[in-house]
Motif scaffolding. Structure first.
Motif, PDB file in Angstrom:
ATOM      1  N   GLU A   1       0.754  -1.116  -0.135  1.00 29.36           N
ATOM      2  CA  GLU A   1      -0.108   0.215  -0.104  1.00 29.36           C
ATOM      3  C   GLU A   1       0.837   1.264   0.113  1.00 29.36           C
ATOM      4  OE1 GLU A   1      -3.807   0.039   2.663  1.00 29.36           O
ATOM      5  OE2 GLU A   1      -2.322  -1.061   3.516  1.00 29.36           O
TER       6      GLU A   1
ATOM      7  N   ARG B   1      -2.931   5.546  11.941  1.00 29.93           N
ATOM      8  CA  ARG B   1      -4.114   4.930  11.057  1.00 29.93           C
ATOM      9  C   ARG B   1      -3.699   4.559   9.666  1.00 29.93           C
ATOM     10  NH1 ARG B   1      -7.759  10.347   9.072  1.00 29.93           N
ATOM     11  NH2 ARG B   1      -9.580   8.859   8.671  1.00 29.93           N
TER      12      ARG B   1
ATOM     13  N   LEU C   1      -0.645  -3.980   7.870  1.00 34.62           N
ATOM     14  CA  LEU C   1      -0.749  -5.237   8.688  1.00 34.62           C
ATOM     15  C   LEU C   1       0.443  -5.790   8.629  1.00 34.62           C
ATOM     16  CD1 LEU C   1      -4.129  -6.461   7.130  1.00 34.62           C
ATOM     17  CD2 LEU C   1      -3.945  -5.228   9.285  1.00 34.62           C
TER      18      LEU C   1
ATOM     19  N   THR D   1     -10.020  -7.887  17.426  1.00 30.08           N
ATOM     20  CA  THR D   1     -10.246  -8.544  16.091  1.00 30.08           C
ATOM     21  C   THR D   1      -8.993  -8.795  15.338  1.00 30.08           C
ATOM     22  OG1 THR D   1     -10.104  -6.434  14.718  1.00 30.08           O
ATOM     23  CG2 THR D   1     -12.223  -6.914  15.874  1.00 30.08           C
ATOM     24  N   ASP D   2      -9.275  -9.495  14.256  1.00 25.42           N
ATOM     25  CA  ASP D   2      -8.126  -9.941  13.460  1.00 25.42           C
ATOM     26  C   ASP D   2      -7.144  -8.750  12.786  1.00 25.42           C
ATOM     27  OD1 ASP D   2      -9.265 -12.425  13.650  1.00 25.42           O
ATOM     28  OD2 ASP D   2      -8.371 -13.048  11.778  1.00 25.42           O
ATOM     29  N   GLU D   3      -7.915  -7.787  12.575  1.00 22.62           N
ATOM     30  CA  GLU D   3      -7.088  -6.720  11.863  1.00 22.62           C
ATOM     31  C   GLU D   3      -6.415  -5.950  13.174  1.00 22.62           C
ATOM     32  OE1 GLU D   3      -8.782  -3.659   9.338  1.00 22.62           O
ATOM     33  OE2 GLU D   3     -10.089  -5.045   8.176  1.00 22.62           O
ATOM     34  N   GLU D   4      -6.979  -6.062  14.478  1.00 18.69           N
ATOM     35  CA  GLU D   4      -6.357  -5.338  15.585  1.00 18.69           C
ATOM     36  C   GLU D   4      -5.245  -6.283  15.911  1.00 18.69           C
ATOM     37  OE1 GLU D   4     -10.113  -3.189  17.509  1.00 18.69           O
ATOM     38  OE2 GLU D   4      -9.504  -4.923  18.202  1.00 18.69           O
TER      39      GLU D   4
ATOM     40  N   ARG E   1      -6.892   4.042  17.736  1.00 22.32           N
ATOM     41  CA  ARG E   1      -8.263   3.920  16.766  1.00 22.32           C
ATOM     42  C   ARG E   1      -9.512   4.656  17.590  1.00 22.32           C
ATOM     43  NH1 ARG E   1     -10.505  -2.062  14.697  1.00 22.32           N
ATOM     44  NH2 ARG E   1     -11.050  -1.187  12.668  1.00 22.32           N
TER      45      ARG E   1
END
Lengths: 493, 493
Positions: free
Chosen positions: A69, A91, A95, A335-338, A349
């Motif tokens: 990215e 932000r 990942l 969560t997975d993203e976290e 966040r």
């Protein structure tokens, strides 16, 4: 004749003969990264006209876009302006297993401040300190940070601007600002050198790449990326697990003493409580609205023993706040993203916008409490966390956010009574499980960890409030009072 | 004496005797939701002073906070203003298995427009149409949407404002605006009734709850939540799998005909290409910058056969755009957070801010291509997707975003040649795998699906450009030209 500062240009033939192997290596690198447990941050900064954008475009064309990215930072949006500066960079983090390319990075943002006055220079130094900390914290967490500075001498810069202008296909890239910047080359150069010094550290060094010859520059960046990633992959120890935590030994016994000295035998009748509660709820409402009017946000942090009454206390608080102005963030399983980010990411966040309120029901202090005790993180990790947490909160308070931290303290006897009550009250039964009983058996360990937390993260700008909570009414009232007082004091300051 | 419009107040004793069982039920409900495959959206809207905030606070106190989030919408931030209106609601959606409570919801936002003129009323109707579509689309996806309107008569509203003012603990809640709104009760009432009619549909109905008696109101909301969730759980068929997709039959043969009629035998020499390419890159650069100056964003959508050259075409495009202004979003496997949302959520997420560019490498059209062919979604799902995709893009274009859609078309022979070439070129080998070969065997099915997509989603505001791509140079140049032309035309319009 090439100018003395220039390298000898790399012949096109040589360059093109190298590309296939290089591109193959880059792709293989990405394949090997897919299972990597770390993110890569590649910052492409540099002197004006050194070709930051070209290099970013080129890397994007060489790499498989599914793992990359690109981030660039423009003017602050109001959502960014209303939060501490570093929020926008938090932000924009990749990942684990992915590459983020930053065109200019936070460094370019900092340089744009273009500080002149003594006050501006102090602010600049402060900003650089935050960035240095940010990079260190990510690197400590395993991130690979590769910082490239594309260097161009003043003569080469002029030459490059002329070259770009002469070619109709690229003339658009040169603006009046570019020539203005060129005239200020010496000043800008000094400032960027200062920036690099301030953000250079052994595990996040700057890599200066001479940018006068485009082909050599391109190869150098790609090769740096390959070298650094390979070195990083080899240096990383295999993932350690910490199933057998070592005995918990206090770092700062004073904290536990403070905890133990807290009297827990308060009494408060229901009627006395109700009368006072309404008065303090009214005051709290005023205080929160006064803060909002000044654009000040409020962050509440609730920590405490299981069954200490965090939820109930939060509900009393929020009954005095407009439901549209606050959010309660219960901290449970990420969560997975976290999970694919640094542990502080999930808290950043939810940092509130100007005039809003975030209430964390449990918080970042989990790092030095449950994670320390259960061995969920390495000893080195929770040990350095005290600094990380202090720095995080300092960024909040420096931005004007009011940070209120509560530890709800309970005697083991009262906790037992509440656990038993929960087990026999149908609509409370979901609140008690095996983990609660297991935590309870670790009481002594927690007492030590809480003590260390109190000793090491109590600061004037974000003090810990120790709340005796054996008596719920007393605790709730105390929280209301202390909240009002701290908010009011912060607004006066 | 109670006024005629009021219900008989529920005695406090009766209310409190019902609470324990109710709270127990709510908690059990949440436990049962943890494995639910749908999100719950609970909208608490209503007349002024009907107690929306109180109800939201109360629900938050009754529910386990770990499964609930509250959202309230304030003034638009600039990040929101620069995107289509619905973007702010898309970013506030709960994950499957979780509850979101909306204080006022999007409905309150719409009512705040307070339309008077004919133009404002048309805009209001348009906004409501978007909201109705939004709710329908989520409900079709399995979301449970419970919309509550707390109703208060004008007399009761006055009474309630007086009651609040008389109590020092609540006096702060009444502002001059509240009394002003009270005087406009009739107008506001008419407008909200119109809003409810426009957003009422069988699977997302409005539930009017009389709010004059607070205790009855509270019970009614909680009981509605319980009833609707239970009914929803029972009505939902067990998750179907679609491992054996039915044969692919064209909906609109015209699309496939258009595809087959496309000549693919273009020729373009390298030198002719290079000369023209630079000219068009320059023009594209101008066009993109002209769009940015007007605050217009650009969205490129690239679809096409495997190996049709999407990546290469994107790289040519982006070489003409400032690296800080665009993002390429490759659409591959969704992340866990993305999977826990409506399929459009991951695309809404990346809608660009004003003046920026997002390039989607594959896109939302996956729904009617791979998902249709592989049976990843039910027939009803991909069939209604054409409408959903058209509506999504219309929201973008109505907001002024320029949407460019390209289908890169290839002959099966040329694809085979490229597959073989990829297999023998080391740095391209990662680009070819079993799935590509499997897709290739489905050529006929894809042809039908692509044809239907072209026929059903080609619109004047976002036309499909069919690009013959057997000749890469021709394709790239054609994409540059068409992009320039569409952007320039959009800016003139």
């Amino acid at each position: 004749m090439a100018k003395s500062s220039r390298q000898r240009p790399l012949p096109k033939r040589v360059y093109e003969s190298r590309l296939p192997a290089l591109r193959e290596e880059l792709i293989q690198l990405q394949v090997s990264l897919q299972s990597a447990a770390f993110p890569i941050l590649l910052i492409i900064a540099g002197d004006d006209a050194a070709g930051k954008g070209e290099v970013v475009n080129l890397l994007n064309s060489w790499l498989d876009p599914r793992g990359v990215e690109t981030f660039a930072f423009h003017d602050l949006s109001d959502e960014e302006r209303e939060r501490p500066l570093m929020w926008r960079y938090w932000r924009s983090l990749p990942l684990r297993g992915r590459i983020a390319i930053y065109a200019g990075g936070w460094h370019a943002d900092a340089l744009e401040q273009n500080p002149v006055s003594r006050r501006e220079l102090a602010l600049f130094a402060e900003t650089l300190r935050h960035m240095r900390h940010f990079e260190g914290l990510l690197a400590d967490d395993g991130a690979l940070i590769i910082k490239v500075w594309l260097q161009l001498s003043s003569e080469d810069q002029a030459q490059r601007l002329h070259d770009l202008e002469d070619d109709p296909a690229t003339a658009w890239r040169v603006s009046a600002d570019d020539w203005k910047n060129h005239r200020e080359y010496a000043t800008r150069s000094r400032l960027s050198a200062q920036m690099r010094r301030a953000t250079h550290r052994p595990n996040t060094p700057w890599n200066i790449i001479e940018a006068s010859d485009l082909r050599s520059r391109n190869l150098a960046v790609a090769e740096l990326l390959l070298t650094r990633v390979h070195a990083h992959q080899q240096a990383r120890a295999p993932q350690r697990h910490h199933p057998h935590p070592r005995p918990i030994v206090p770092l700062h016994p004073s904290g536990r003493q403070r905890l133990r000295a807290l009297p827990l035998d308060q009494d408060l009748s229901e009627s006395a409580y109700q009368a006072k509660r309404d008065k303090w709820l009214g005051r709290l409402n005023h205080a929160v609205r006064a803060a909002a009017e000044q654009g000040r946000s409020i962050v509440w942090v609730f920590e405490g023993w299981d069954a200490a009454g965090k939820g109930g206390a939060i509900r009393r608080l929020t009954s005095a706040i407009d439901a549209r102005d606050y959010r309660v963030i219960p901290i449970a399983k990420p969560t997975d993203e976290e999970k694919a980010h640094h542990y502080l990411w999930r808290f950043w966040r939810h940092v509130p916008r100007a005039g809003r309120v975030t209430i964390y029901d449990r918080s970042w202090y989990g790092r030095v409490l449950v994670e320390r005790i259960e061995g969920f993180c390495a000893s080195s990790e929770w040990r350095r966390a005290y600094d990380e947490l202090n720095e995080f909160e300092t960024q909040l308070t420096n931005h004007g956010i009011i940070v209120l931290k509560f530890w709800l303290h309970l005697s083991p006897q009262e906790q037992l009574r509440r656990f038993r009550h929960r087990e026999t009250t149908t609509y409370k039964r979901h609140k008690i499980n095996d983990e609660d009983w297991r935590n309870r058996r670790q009481w002594r360990a927690y007492e030590i960890a809480v003590g260390d937390m109190l000793a090491l993260t109590h600061r004037p700008d974000a003090p810990w409030h120790l709340i005796p909570a054996d008596n719920k009414r007393f605790a709730r009232l105390e929280i209301l009072k202390r909240s009002c007082n701290q908010i009011t004091a912060a607004l006066r300051a």
